[in-house]
Design an enzyme around this catalytic site. Sequence first.
Site, mmCIF file in Angstrom:
data_model
loop_
_atom_site.group_PDB
_atom_site.id
_atom_site.type_symbol
_atom_site.label_atom_id
_atom_site.label_comp_id
_atom_site.label_asym_id
_atom_site.label_seq_id
_atom_site.Cartn_x
_atom_site.Cartn_y
_atom_site.Cartn_z
ATOM 1 N N ASP A 75 2.486 6.961 4.695
ATOM 2 C CA ASP A 75 2.743 5.873 3.334
ATOM 3 C C ASP A 75 1.395 5.890 2.815
ATOM 4 O O ASP A 75 0.316 5.982 3.441
ATOM 5 C CB ASP A 75 3.202 4.702 3.674
ATOM 6 C CG ASP A 75 3.963 4.145 2.476
ATOM 7 O OD1 ASP A 75 3.666 4.498 1.376
ATOM 8 O OD2 ASP A 75 4.978 3.149 2.698
HETATM 9 C C1 BGC Z 1 5.698 2.815 -0.573
HETATM 10 C C2 BGC Z 1 6.373 4.212 -0.510
HETATM 11 C C3 BGC Z 1 6.162 5.058 -1.760
HETATM 12 C C4 BGC Z 1 4.349 5.057 -1.819
HETATM 13 C C5 BGC Z 1 3.861 6.102 -2.937
HETATM 14 C C6 BGC Z 1 4.204 2.818 -1.043
HETATM 15 O O1 BGC Z 1 3.581 1.583 -1.317
HETATM 16 O O2 BGC Z 1 5.793 2.174 0.557
HETATM 17 O O3 BGC Z 1 7.645 4.054 -0.415
HETATM 18 O O4 BGC Z 1 6.523 6.235 -1.728
HETATM 19 O O5 BGC Z 1 3.966 3.796 -1.965
HETATM 20 O O6 BGC Z 1 4.092 5.485 -4.200
#
Ligand code: BGC
Length: 729
Positions: free
Chosen positions: A273
């Site tokens: 993530d």
């Molecule tokens: C989230 C993810 C997301 C990523 C990219 C993170 O803050 O937890 O679900 O895909 O950001 O934007």
Amino acid sequence: MKVTVNKHTWMIPLFSLVLACSVSAQTPSPDQRAFDTEQKMTDDERFAMLVSLMGVNGVVQVRDPRIPAGVPMSAGYVAGVPRLGVPALVMSDGSLGITNPGYRKDDTATALPAGLVLGASFNPKLAREAGALLGREARSRQFNVQLAGGVNLARDPRNGRNFEYFSEDPWQSAVLAAETINGIQSEGVISTIKHYSLNVNETNRHWLNAVIDPAAHRESDLLAFQIAIERSQPGSVMCGYNQVNGAAACGSADLLNDVLKRQWGYKGWVMSDWGATQHWDFALKGLDQESGAQLDKLMWKDEYFVGPLKQAYDQGKLAKQRLSDMVRRILRSIYAVGIDQWGPAPKVDMARHRQIALDTARQGIVLLKNEGVLPLAADTNARIAVIGGYAQLGVPSGAGSSTVLPPGGYASVVSVGGSGIMAGGRNLYLLGPSPLAQLKKLLPKAQIEFDPGLDPAEAVLLARRSDVVIVLGIHVASEGFDSPSLALPWGQDAVIQAVASVNPNTIVLLETGNPVTMPWKDSVKAILQAWYPGQAGGQAIAEIITGKVNPSGHLPITFPADLAQTPRPELAGLGTSWGTPTTVRYNEGAEVGYRWFAKTLAQPLYAFGHGLSYTTFAYSNLSITGGETLSATFTVTNTGQREGADVPQVYLTQAAGDRRMRLLGFERVELKAGESRSVTLTADPRLIARFDVGAGGWRIAEGNYKVALARSAVAPVLTGSAALKPRLF
Ligand code: BGC
């Protein structure tokens, strides 16, 4: 499957073998292609594929010069290798539509209802359509990786991201997540499945150690991932921010190298993530790609898979074989999904996509209570009060990385804010058309008036002189925040209570991303749970209130009477400042949601699986078979006056003498008035078994297994039982 052997059968395999050889000679497998391409790469090309860079947004404010001009700004960009035909990866969020958090001027996309709405539809076909929609809209914008497939279980009703996920049940979540992913990948776009694993509270999520019994983890959150991965082969698994039993989810050799890759045989790549890579050695534990590397530098110390990983390689701490494996996994998914084979961008039919958003809202809005007040007759000339919830503007959506800018833009955005890195995105987003306008359209003869619901004293003035009141309850659920309680904020309970005390025909319309408590439940005639219903939600709400559409949604998450009934009345870490190390013990283990209520014998406010209709359904002829697994066959009949859809549910209630509650299967059945259908559901045996960590497999004890065919987790209609053989698998 059984095969009958006769004297000619030898010819068939031989023929197939010849065919298989000639086919594979023409088209090498994705594994073979990945192997071949990777061998031709330089180390610089290899390393470049292991890092994604974040586009411009509220956090990364300057376009990173490493992202070439012309690349559409999005959540992630990974350099390709043009000389070998390897495309760059351009990644976009998310599960509910193609997001645009300020990256691309005026680029709007279909804003689907929350994941819980799809969950409440219990409709895998709809999930597939929603996935294909995401795939088409991603591809038309040159995004070849969609950061979708959120399959975390709704373990805690305070979790600020439950709205993005499907349900509290592993089977239901897995089936719907898999179909969404299948839909996305059917359009030639790689999908992730996320956030692996146990990323189920937002409080201090980067510093949250989620503690769980390993066997229980396998029977709950990991089972959802396992089944969804088997059913959809997502190109990538995104590991979460949290730790699991002391190891960072993105640096857990146990979860990544052992469970995911060795035991499950997962062949795609693991991406972190955004802001979840904290060391280069996560590569040794099973992480294949660092995402949003600039964020790691901001939050921690470095872009770990840029400098430090190369250094480790030069010093012999990262083996060449592992470097190749990381790259091959990415290449394999590129080839398996075919993002290197793109022709011209497909034309997107936005009207059709709006219809999918509308159908999802229609099927996922849940009628919780109805004492004869709904539906309102289309030709009513009643005086109707609509109170609160910004019903004059639109319907709310959830906040965070999944928020989608709908066609035409937001009806309004109210900044909410808070502390921590996600505060800037914590807004009340309102999507038109408004429920008020849609009600006026469908009830042309009614006299509809609106009150903002800011003050109980003012709201009762309108409620008193109305025949019917529709009063709203809303809240803002957001990534980065858990709710401190389940109560509606901003004094809305007081408004609802006041209105209900002066008007006997009060209908409550809830637009929330989580369960809420309902101190006014017994004083109102009807309660409609509309969640965050997406860009066509206002229309779907009005259609259900007026009976144009028969409600058919069923709760995918238990509504507790209060937090005292849940496994964690107090949430560890809540109220501490951002960055405080926090340990949350998920002591309920696999007994999540309705399973917990069955175990503790607590009566929820509204149970998992509950949902009313304007028609009625009867169940008959239940028969159960056993042996290797349980199968249930039964008949569903629409015994009412109008067409409708039901979701019969089959639960295991007792396993070889032990009380054990597990959803074994469900089916959404659409029936005309008077129509019947026979349904057979066969349980995945892992839902019946217990995971034996020592033996490394699933164990079914010999004995009698009891099953209920039910309307909800607390409403069995017919019961039966069958014997199962002992086995370990
Ligand atoms: C989230 C993810 C997301 C990523 C990219 C993170 O803050 O937890 O679900 O895909 O950001 O934007």
